[in-house]
Design a protein around this motif. Structure first.
Motif, PDB file in Angstrom:
ATOM      1  N   PRO A   1      54.508  19.208  -7.868  1.00 53.43           N
ATOM      2  CA  PRO A   1      55.908  19.163  -8.326  1.00 53.43           C
ATOM      3  C   PRO A   1      55.974  18.782  -9.803  1.00 53.43           C
ATOM      4  O   PRO A   1      55.181  17.989 -10.296  1.00 53.43           O
ATOM      5  CB  PRO A   1      56.546  18.111  -7.430  1.00 53.43           C
ATOM      6  N   LEU A   2      56.925  19.375 -10.496  1.00 49.84           N
ATOM      7  CA  LEU A   2      57.059  19.162 -11.942  1.00 49.84           C
ATOM      8  C   LEU A   2      58.281  18.314 -12.235  1.00 49.84           C
ATOM      9  O   LEU A   2      59.250  18.281 -11.479  1.00 49.84           O
ATOM     10  CB  LEU A   2      57.168  20.512 -12.652  1.00 49.84           C
ATOM     11  N   CYS A   3      58.230  17.678 -13.390  1.00 45.04           N
ATOM     12  CA  CYS A   3      59.363  16.861 -13.835  1.00 45.04           C
ATOM     13  C   CYS A   3      60.516  17.790 -14.177  1.00 45.04           C
ATOM     14  O   CYS A   3      60.348  18.711 -15.000  1.00 45.04           O
ATOM     15  CB  CYS A   3      58.964  16.047 -15.055  1.00 45.04           C
ATOM     16  N   PRO A   4      61.647  17.628 -13.569  1.00 47.14           N
ATOM     17  CA  PRO A   4      62.771  18.530 -13.845  1.00 47.14           C
ATOM     18  C   PRO A   4      63.269  18.412 -15.278  1.00 47.14           C
ATOM     19  O   PRO A   4      63.910  19.322 -15.792  1.00 47.14           O
ATOM     20  CB  PRO A   4      63.844  18.070 -12.851  1.00 47.14           C
ATOM     21  N   GLU A   5      62.932  17.289 -15.939  1.00 48.69           N
ATOM     22  CA  GLU A   5      63.425  17.077 -17.301  1.00 48.69           C
ATOM     23  C   GLU A   5      62.449  17.608 -18.340  1.00 48.69           C
ATOM     24  O   GLU A   5      62.852  18.200 -19.341  1.00 48.69           O
ATOM     25  CB  GLU A   5      63.681  15.592 -17.524  1.00 48.69           C
ATOM     26  N   HIS A   6      61.116  17.465 -18.090  1.00 51.42           N
ATOM     27  CA  HIS A   6      60.109  17.843 -19.085  1.00 51.42           C
ATOM     28  C   HIS A   6      59.194  18.966 -18.617  1.00 51.42           C
ATOM     29  O   HIS A   6      58.381  19.472 -19.396  1.00 51.42           O
ATOM     30  CB  HIS A   6      59.263  16.623 -19.473  1.00 51.42           C
ATOM     31  N   GLY A   7      59.273  19.331 -17.324  1.00 51.17           N
ATOM     32  CA  GLY A   7      58.452  20.436 -16.828  1.00 51.17           C
ATOM     33  C   GLY A   7      56.999  20.092 -16.701  1.00 51.17           C
ATOM     34  O   GLY A   7      56.162  20.991 -16.584  1.00 51.17           O
TER      35      GLY A   7
ATOM     36  N   LEU B   1      54.123  15.533 -12.184  1.00 46.33           N
ATOM     37  CA  LEU B   1      54.561  14.161 -11.865  1.00 46.33           C
ATOM     38  C   LEU B   1      53.343  13.344 -11.448  1.00 46.33           C
ATOM     39  O   LEU B   1      53.011  13.219 -10.265  1.00 46.33           O
ATOM     40  CB  LEU B   1      55.611  14.193 -10.741  1.00 46.33           C
ATOM     41  N   LYS B   2      52.623  12.801 -12.408  1.00 45.32           N
ATOM     42  CA  LYS B   2      51.405  12.051 -12.134  1.00 45.32           C
ATOM     43  C   LYS B   2      51.580  10.543 -12.242  1.00 45.32           C
ATOM     44  O   LYS B   2      50.617   9.797 -12.178  1.00 45.32           O
ATOM     45  CB  LYS B   2      50.300  12.505 -13.094  1.00 45.32           C
ATOM     46  N   TRP B   3      52.764  10.102 -12.450  1.00 48.43           N
ATOM     47  CA  TRP B   3      53.044   8.663 -12.542  1.00 48.43           C
ATOM     48  C   TRP B   3      54.147   8.314 -11.528  1.00 48.43           C
ATOM     49  O   TRP B   3      54.913   9.172 -11.074  1.00 48.43           O
ATOM     50  CB  TRP B   3      53.517   8.290 -13.957  1.00 48.43           C
ATOM     51  N   PHE B   4      54.247   7.025 -11.255  1.00 54.70           N
ATOM     52  CA  PHE B   4      55.309   6.576 -10.321  1.00 54.70           C
ATOM     53  C   PHE B   4      56.007   5.363 -10.928  1.00 54.70           C
ATOM     54  O   PHE B   4      55.365   4.390 -11.341  1.00 54.70           O
ATOM     55  CB  PHE B   4      54.734   6.193  -8.954  1.00 54.70           C
ATOM     56  N   CYS B   5      57.331   5.500 -11.065  1.00 52.33           N
ATOM     57  CA  CYS B   5      58.134   4.406 -11.626  1.00 52.33           C
ATOM     58  C   CYS B   5      58.652   3.547 -10.471  1.00 52.33           C
ATOM     59  O   CYS B   5      59.508   3.988  -9.676  1.00 52.33           O
ATOM     60  CB  CYS B   5      59.301   4.988 -12.439  1.00 52.33           C
ATOM     61  N   PHE B   6      58.128   2.310 -10.360  1.00 49.59           N
ATOM     62  CA  PHE B   6      58.547   1.405  -9.264  1.00 49.59           C
ATOM     63  C   PHE B   6      59.928   0.816  -9.514  1.00 49.59           C
ATOM     64  O   PHE B   6      60.605   0.384  -8.594  1.00 49.59           O
ATOM     65  CB  PHE B   6      57.520   0.276  -9.095  1.00 49.59           C
ATOM     66  N   SER B   7      60.339   0.824 -10.832  1.00 52.00           N
ATOM     67  CA  SER B   7      61.664   0.294 -11.145  1.00 52.00           C
ATOM     68  C   SER B   7      62.753   1.204 -10.597  1.00 52.00           C
ATOM     69  O   SER B   7      63.792   0.749 -10.111  1.00 52.00           O
ATOM     70  CB  SER B   7      61.832   0.124 -12.654  1.00 52.00           C
ATOM     71  N   GLU B   8      62.523   2.564 -10.713  1.00 49.32           N
ATOM     72  CA  GLU B   8      63.498   3.514 -10.211  1.00 49.32           C
ATOM     73  C   GLU B   8      63.128   4.048  -8.835  1.00 49.32           C
ATOM     74  O   GLU B   8      63.921   4.717  -8.177  1.00 49.32           O
ATOM     75  CB  GLU B   8      63.642   4.679 -11.193  1.00 49.32           C
ATOM     76  N   GLY B   9      61.883   3.785  -8.412  1.00 50.87           N
ATOM     77  CA  GLY B   9      61.453   4.211  -7.086  1.00 50.87           C
ATOM     78  C   GLY B   9      61.280   5.707  -6.969  1.00 50.87           C
ATOM     79  O   GLY B   9      61.594   6.294  -5.927  1.00 50.87           O
ATOM     80  N   ARG B  10      60.721   6.371  -8.041  1.00 54.36           N
ATOM     81  CA  ARG B  10      60.535   7.829  -7.972  1.00 54.36           C
ATOM     82  C   ARG B  10      59.371   8.229  -8.884  1.00 54.36           C
ATOM     83  O   ARG B  10      59.014   7.500  -9.828  1.00 54.36           O
ATOM     84  CB  ARG B  10      61.804   8.554  -8.403  1.00 54.36           C
ATOM     85  N   PRO B  11      58.750   9.418  -8.589  1.00 51.58           N
ATOM     86  CA  PRO B  11      57.650   9.904  -9.451  1.00 51.58           C
ATOM     87  C   PRO B  11      58.190  10.434 -10.791  1.00 51.58           C
ATOM     88  O   PRO B  11      59.299  10.993 -10.839  1.00 51.58           O
ATOM     89  CB  PRO B  11      57.024  11.036  -8.620  1.00 51.58           C
ATOM     90  N   VAL B  12      57.382  10.243 -11.835  1.00 47.96           N
ATOM     91  CA  VAL B  12      57.790  10.691 -13.157  1.00 47.96           C
ATOM     92  C   VAL B  12      56.572  11.324 -13.844  1.00 47.96           C
ATOM     93  O   VAL B  12      55.430  11.159 -13.402  1.00 47.96           O
ATOM     94  CB  VAL B  12      58.348   9.530 -14.014  1.00 47.96           C
ATOM     95  N   CYS B  13      56.840  12.009 -15.003  1.00 57.05           N
ATOM     96  CA  CYS B  13      55.740  12.629 -15.762  1.00 57.05           C
ATOM     97  C   CYS B  13      55.312  11.704 -16.899  1.00 57.05           C
ATOM     98  O   CYS B  13      55.942  10.662 -17.135  1.00 57.05           O
ATOM     99  CB  CYS B  13      56.166  13.982 -16.294  1.00 57.05           C
TER     100      CYS B  13
END
Length: 401
Positions: A20-26, A29-41
């Motif tokens: 899956p790709l980051c909808p904002e940067h394409g 998603l190899k990182w995970f933000c625990f503050s927001e509780g979702r995967p990020v790029c």
């Protein structure tokens, strides 16, 4: 062999599907933000990214850690399952066998002990019935002996009377004066005494008294009647030195006389006494009083005509003919009635006192429910309905309900 003549090589496999790709940067998603509780790029985590300063971690690293935790949990669950399996297979069968064995032993103990009690009761029953029969025979024989004796005395008196009447009617004055038989007959008649009351002619009811029977009967009676008597204290009778609480079941001593109590004809005005609301006129009655907090109290029964006023013995429990009480003062115990005090040698202070009133047998019994000990038995002819009566001069006593 030339390249042209070579056979075709293996076909390449399908290309791996992109994650899956980051909808904002394409980007992936190899990182995970625990503050927001979702995967990020990676771009989201960089300076100026939306997750800058958040608690982030590589997704692969976090997933590996979770996998390790899952493996550890699976191992623990496997060990737990093995322990449960072993418990079910090895421990529970032993528990079951021991339960069966202990239940069997308990049954045998109950049967053995009740059999012993039953045998003892049967033996005591036979002994007491034989004593009652023997006493009945003795009293009957004494009465028969008295019948024979007084029949002979009546016949003798009749003979003497007939002889004296003959002298009176058949002798002249001189013969009568000279006749000495008159004096002999008179002395003979005077030698026959009038009937006197004798205990030998009465049935001795003590032949049926037995400490064992009393103990067993009291235990059974208190057990079967426990809680059936709703004994409550009549507020109108409560001394101004006592405070009534707990729905009319608890009396608390107060050295200062209360001014809040309205005086009335039913109220005790000097001694710290109180009567129950209801009286007993017939049947079998039992009630229990908690006395463990008091070192000075009296409990028992009293007639309704017990005087309420003054500091004399007339209104003091146990010092008049209207009351029968078990009393404690410090370490001394006694039974009191009509000014007669019978000391009771108790080995320990009872925490509770059970009272058993059998109006058919005219018997009042005091009992320690904790030890099953009969503390005192009083047999008398009670002249009227009896009220449970209470007095306390130290701390508190309560009717158990």
């Amino acid at each position: 062999m030339s390249a042209e003549s070579a056979g075709p090589g293996p076909e390449p496999g399908p290309a791996p599907e992109p994650g899956p790709l980051c909808p904002e940067h394409g980007q992936a998603l190899k990182w995970f933000c625990f503050s927001e509780g979702r995967p990020v790029c990676a771009v989201c985590t960089e300076l100026g990214g939306r997750c800058q300063g958040h608690r982030i971690r590589p997704a692969e690293e976090s997933a590996e850690e979770l996998r390790n935790k899952i493996v550890d949990q699976c191992e623990r669950l496997q060990l737990q399952s093995a322990g449960i399996t072993k418990y079910v297979a090895e421990v529970l069968p032993g528990k079951s066998q021991r339960a069966v064995s202990m239940a069997s032993a308990a049954r045998e103990l109950v049967i053995q002990r009740l059999g012993l009690v039953r045998s003892l009761c049967e033996t005591e029953e036979q002994r007491l019935l034989e004593q009652v029969h023997g006493e009945e025979e003795r009293a009957h024989q004494s009465i028969l002996t008295q019948r024979v004796h007084w029949a002979e005395a009546l016949q003798k008196l009749d003979t003497i009377r007939t002889s004296l009447v003959d002298m009176l009617t058949q002798m002249d004055d001189l013969q009568l004066i000279k006749e000495q038989e008159i004096f002999e007959r008179t002395e003979e008649a005077e030698g026959i005494l009038d009937p006197q009351e004798s205990k030998k002619l009465s049935f001795d009811e003590t032949c049926a008294w037995s400490p064992l029977l009393t103990q067993l009967w009291a235990t059974a009676a208190l057990g079967s009647l426990s809680g059936t008597e709703d004994v409550r204290i009549d507020e109108r009778t409560v001394s101004p030195f006592l405070q009534l609480s707990d729905g009319g079941r608890t009396l608390t001593f107060n050295a200062k006389k209360s001014k809040a109590c309205a005086d009335g004809p039913e109220r005790f005005d000097h001694w710290p006494n109180a009567l129950a609301v209801t009286s007993f006129q017939a049947g079998l009655h039992a009630w229990v009083v908690n006395v463990q907090n008091s070192c000075a109290y009296k409990v028992g029964v009293a007639l309704g005509q017990l005087p309420r006023k003054g500091s004399g013995s007339d209104s003091r429990l146990g010092h008049n003919a209207f009351s029968w009480v078990f009393s404690r003062y410090d370490q001394e115990f006694c039974f009191s009635h009509d000014g007669q005090h019978e000391p009771l040698g108790l080995l320990r202070c009872p925490a509770q006192l059970g009272m058993l009133l059998d109006l058919q047998a005219q018997e009042l019994l005091f009992y320690d429910p904790a030890s099953g000990t009969v503390l005192h038995t009083h047999r008398a002819s009670f002249p009227g309905p009896l009220f449970p009566v209470f007095a306390v001069a130290d701390q508190t006593i309560s009717i158990v309900h």
